[in-house]
Design an enzyme around this catalytic site. Structure first.
Site, PDB file in Angstrom:
ATOM      1  N   HIS A   1      -6.083   3.777   6.186  1.00 17.20           N
ATOM      2  CA  HIS A   1      -5.014   2.889   6.640  1.00 17.20           C
ATOM      3  C   HIS A   1      -4.266   3.615   7.758  1.00 17.20           C
ATOM      4  O   HIS A   1      -4.195   4.854   7.769  1.00 17.20           O
ATOM      5  CB  HIS A   1      -4.094   2.642   5.449  1.00 17.20           C
ATOM      6  CG  HIS A   1      -3.052   1.604   5.654  1.00 17.20           C
ATOM      7  ND1 HIS A   1      -1.855   1.872   6.275  1.00 17.20           N
ATOM      8  CD2 HIS A   1      -3.000   0.306   5.285  1.00 17.20           C
ATOM      9  CE1 HIS A   1      -1.124   0.768   6.278  1.00 17.20           C
ATOM     10  NE2 HIS A   1      -1.791  -0.200   5.692  1.00 17.20           N
TER      11      HIS A   1
ATOM     12  N   ASP B   1      -4.521   9.252  -0.459  1.00 16.65           N
ATOM     13  CA  ASP B   1      -3.740   8.014  -0.374  1.00 16.65           C
ATOM     14  C   ASP B   1      -4.171   7.114  -1.532  1.00 16.65           C
ATOM     15  O   ASP B   1      -5.251   6.527  -1.507  1.00 16.65           O
ATOM     16  CB  ASP B   1      -4.020   7.356   0.984  1.00 16.65           C
ATOM     17  CG  ASP B   1      -3.393   5.972   1.083  1.00 16.65           C
ATOM     18  OD1 ASP B   1      -2.833   5.478   0.078  1.00 16.65           O
ATOM     19  OD2 ASP B   1      -3.483   5.375   2.169  1.00 16.65           O
TER      20      ASP B   1
ATOM     21  N   GLN C   1      -4.132   1.946  -2.840  1.00 18.75           N
ATOM     22  CA  GLN C   1      -4.982   0.880  -3.388  1.00 18.75           C
ATOM     23  C   GLN C   1      -5.653   1.300  -4.683  1.00 18.75           C
ATOM     24  O   GLN C   1      -6.362   0.509  -5.289  1.00 18.75           O
ATOM     25  CB  GLN C   1      -6.059   0.491  -2.365  1.00 18.75           C
ATOM     26  CG  GLN C   1      -5.519  -0.138  -1.112  1.00 18.75           C
ATOM     27  CD  GLN C   1      -4.902  -1.509  -1.362  1.00 18.75           C
ATOM     28  OE1 GLN C   1      -5.209  -2.195  -2.327  1.00 18.75           O
ATOM     29  NE2 GLN C   1      -3.995  -1.914  -0.484  1.00 18.75           N
TER      30      GLN C   1
ATOM     31  N   LYS D   1       2.341  -2.243  -4.736  1.00 14.66           N
ATOM     32  CA  LYS D   1       0.914  -2.560  -4.914  1.00 14.66           C
ATOM     33  C   LYS D   1       0.528  -2.384  -6.386  1.00 14.66           C
ATOM     34  O   LYS D   1      -0.632  -2.484  -6.756  1.00 14.66           O
ATOM     35  CB  LYS D   1       0.064  -1.636  -4.052  1.00 14.66           C
ATOM     36  CG  LYS D   1       0.537  -1.599  -2.610  1.00 14.66           C
ATOM     37  CD  LYS D   1      -0.556  -1.737  -1.632  1.00 14.66           C
ATOM     38  CE  LYS D   1      -0.044  -1.443  -0.250  1.00 14.66           C
ATOM     39  NZ  LYS D   1      -0.329  -2.513   0.682  1.00 14.66           N
TER      40      LYS D   1
ATOM     41  N   CYS E   1      -4.378  -3.215   9.070  1.00 17.69           N
ATOM     42  CA  CYS E   1      -3.802  -1.879   9.338  1.00 17.69           C
ATOM     43  C   CYS E   1      -4.832  -0.770   9.146  1.00 17.69           C
ATOM     44  O   CYS E   1      -4.493   0.334   8.696  1.00 17.69           O
ATOM     45  CB  CYS E   1      -2.580  -1.610   8.465  1.00 17.69           C
ATOM     46  SG  CYS E   1      -1.280  -2.806   8.699  1.00 17.69           S
TER      47      CYS E   1
HETATM   48  N1  PMP Z   1      -2.607   3.032   2.406  1.00 12.57           N
HETATM   49  C1  PMP Z   1      -3.348   1.997   2.002  1.00 12.57           C
HETATM   50  C2  PMP Z   1      -4.774   2.222   1.582  1.00 12.57           C
HETATM   51  C3  PMP Z   1      -2.784   0.724   1.978  1.00 12.57           C
HETATM   52  O1  PMP Z   1      -3.517  -0.318   1.571  1.00 12.57           O
HETATM   53  C4  PMP Z   1      -1.438   0.546   2.383  1.00 12.57           C
HETATM   54  C5  PMP Z   1      -0.789  -0.827   2.399  1.00 12.57           C
HETATM   55  N2  PMP Z   1      -1.601  -1.852   2.836  1.00 12.57           N
HETATM   56  C6  PMP Z   1      -0.722   1.659   2.783  1.00 12.57           C
HETATM   57  C7  PMP Z   1      -1.334   2.872   2.781  1.00 12.57           C
HETATM   58  C8  PMP Z   1       0.713   1.558   3.204  1.00 12.57           C
HETATM   59  O2  PMP Z   1       1.495   1.213   2.118  1.00 12.57           O
HETATM   60  P1  PMP Z   1       3.049   0.862   2.327  1.00 12.57           P
HETATM   61  O3  PMP Z   1       3.121  -0.169   3.391  1.00 12.57           O
HETATM   62  O4  PMP Z   1       3.464   0.352   0.979  1.00 12.57           O
HETATM   63  O5  PMP Z   1       3.742   2.127   2.687  1.00 12.57           O
END
Ligand code: PMP
Length: 460
Positions: free
Chosen positions: A175, A252, A255, A278, A416
């Site tokens: 991401h 990270d 997910q 999430k 993203c």
């Molecule tokens: N890493 C991953 C794999 C994600 O899916 C996301 C959110 N789509 C993020 C980071 C960022 O998370 P946040 O916007 O809650 O900070």
């Protein structure tokens, strides 16, 4: 500075039981506080599922009010869980009850409610530590979410440890929030961000990874589950390899945490980050786990209240970890809500939920395979229930709008994670991301709707 973990009911009588399934009289301002029951071990919906050893989505659906609403005249099918999950009433009621009965700032003030709020907040930290298998709550820093947690590590650990010529290996799956913070600090420290390539099925090329690792590698940034392809990389093995070169690993877990159990000690992660929203919890709250010895050596990244020990104009000393990294008033109610979400999810049995979602993914793959012109991106073994796809003849936004008209919420765009889409030569795609409350019938509605779109287009 740390306060011992307090059982949920011990700090705020009016909130006791809200992590279970009873409605709360005390959520109404002015209502008398009920007796403090023992903290619930297993909320009732979950214990039923756990007893039978099998999870059924109906138990979870009953708890999530928004799933009852219609959208565009049809029952809502929420398949945008990768963006954010819907909230069970255990979380919603906890937030309301916190403000109705227990609101106070923490870590300061000698009064009862400040003490209760502090105990709740630190109890939440201990709950997050248990949820992640962390050795101690002192390794858990509350953040706004995954993005802020990665930025914290980049700005604090990165600025202190990266220098010219150093390398940060970042998987192509990541991401943007696990890419851009590294680019920013690399530019400043004259270090390099080096991508780890993917194989055609969307898994990380482990041979290329082994070749890229060197004594220049200071950090490896890797997702525990991809938000686009669903890939679950072999993070434990990748970490062991990185450690042979003395590199740190940031995982990270944005997910991952909602889908399968996580044990940061088993993974041997140096850093692990996730977002509450999430995970069926509130927005604006998440956490960084760091090995306590690494965290202890990291300088503060934001200054302000709560993170200091002594402030004079010619010198300042800082609070011990983890408070050193929590400047200012945090998302206190968010911690209460996050804890309620963790209790709710874990009550169903993590393995049982993971097994159910894997079965649902299998069903979804079959259902989507029957849609003419549909191609799913990524089929790495062991992927989570994320189905990003293209539909021949339709751009992703058109597909999402069509589904929306039928009450089905999916996401369209680059998610993203532009590099992982570019791996397939794409700028955008449509994504259906499943969660524990989704059903086979909902997946069938998705497939039927997409088939109708194709049939209608063919008839024009
Ligand atoms: N890493 C991953 C794999 C994600 O899916 C996301 C959110 N789509 C993020 C980071 C960022 O998370 P946040 O916007 O809650 O900070």
């Amino acid at each position: 500075m740390t306060t011992p973990d307090m059982p949920w009911g011990a700090y705020a009588p009016g909130m006791a039981g809200l992590t279970g399934t009873q409605p709360s009289a005390a959520a109404v301002p002015g209502a008398p506080a009920p007796e403090v029951p023992a903290p619930p071990q297993q909320p009732s919906a979950g214990s039923a599922a756990t007893r039978s050893g099998e999870f059924t989505p109906e138990a979870a659906r009953r708890d999530v009010p928004v799933l009852q609403r219609p959208v565009n005249g049809r029952p809502l099918v929420w398949l945008d869980n990768g963006a954010t999950t819907q909230k069970p009433r255990q979380v919603i009621e906890t937030l309301a009850a916190y403000y109705a009965t227990a609101n106070s700032n923490i870590h300061r003030g000698a009064h009862t409610m400040a003490r209760e709020a502090t105990e709740m907040y630190e109890g939440g930290r201990a709950a997050v530590a248990r949820f992640l298998g962390a050795p101690s709550p002192d390794g858990v820093v509350f953040t706004r979410g995954t993005t802020e947690a990665v930025n914290l590590v980049a700005q604090s650990w990165g600025r202190a440890n990266l220098g010219p010529g150093d390398e940060i290996l970042v998987s192509t799956l990541e991401h943007h929030s696990n890419i851009v913070p590294w680019q920013l600090i690399a530019r400043e420290r004259r270090a390099r961000v080096v991508p780890i390539p993917l194989l055609p099925d969307g898994s990380i090329d482990q041979d290329a990874y082994a070749d890229l690792l060197s004594f220049r590698t200071q950090l490896v940034a890797v997702s525990h589950a991809s938000n686009v392809l669903g890939t679950v990389p072999p993070v434990k093995e990748m970490t062991a390899l990185a450690h042979r070169y003395g590199a740190k690993v940031l995982v990270d877990g944005a997910q991952a945490v909602a889908h399968f159990p996580v044990d940061v000690q088993d993974l041997d992660s140096d850093f692990y980050v996730f977002s509450g929203h999430k995970l069926y919890g509130p927005t604006g709250i998440g956490a960084l786990y760091a090995k306590p010895e690494i965290l202890a050596g990291m300088p503060p990244w934001q200054g302000g209240g709560n993170m200091i020990d002594q402030v004079e104009f010619d010198r300042v000393t800082f609070a011990p970890v983890p408070h050193r990294f929590e400047a200012g008033t945090g998302h206190i109610s968010g911690v209460a809500g996050l804890r309620a979400a963790i209790d709710w999810l874990t009550s169903f049995g993590r393995e049982a939920v993971a097994a159910y979602e894997t079965a649902l993914l299998g069903h979804a793959r079959q259902a989507l395979a029957a849609v003419p012109g549909l191609t799913v991106l990524g089929d790495a073994p062991g992927k989570i229930a994320v189905l990003t796809f293209t539909l021949a003849g339709h751009d992703p936004v058109t597909v999402a709008r069509w589904l929306d008209q039928e009450g089905i919420a999916v996401r369209a765009g680059h998610h993203c994670a532009q590099p992982s889409l570019r791996h397939y030569g794409l700028d955008a795609a449509t994504r259906a991301s499943l969660a524990l409350y989704n059903t086979a019938e909902e997946v069938d509605r998705l497939a039927a709707s997409l088939t109708r779109l194709q049939t209608q287009a063919a008839a024009v």
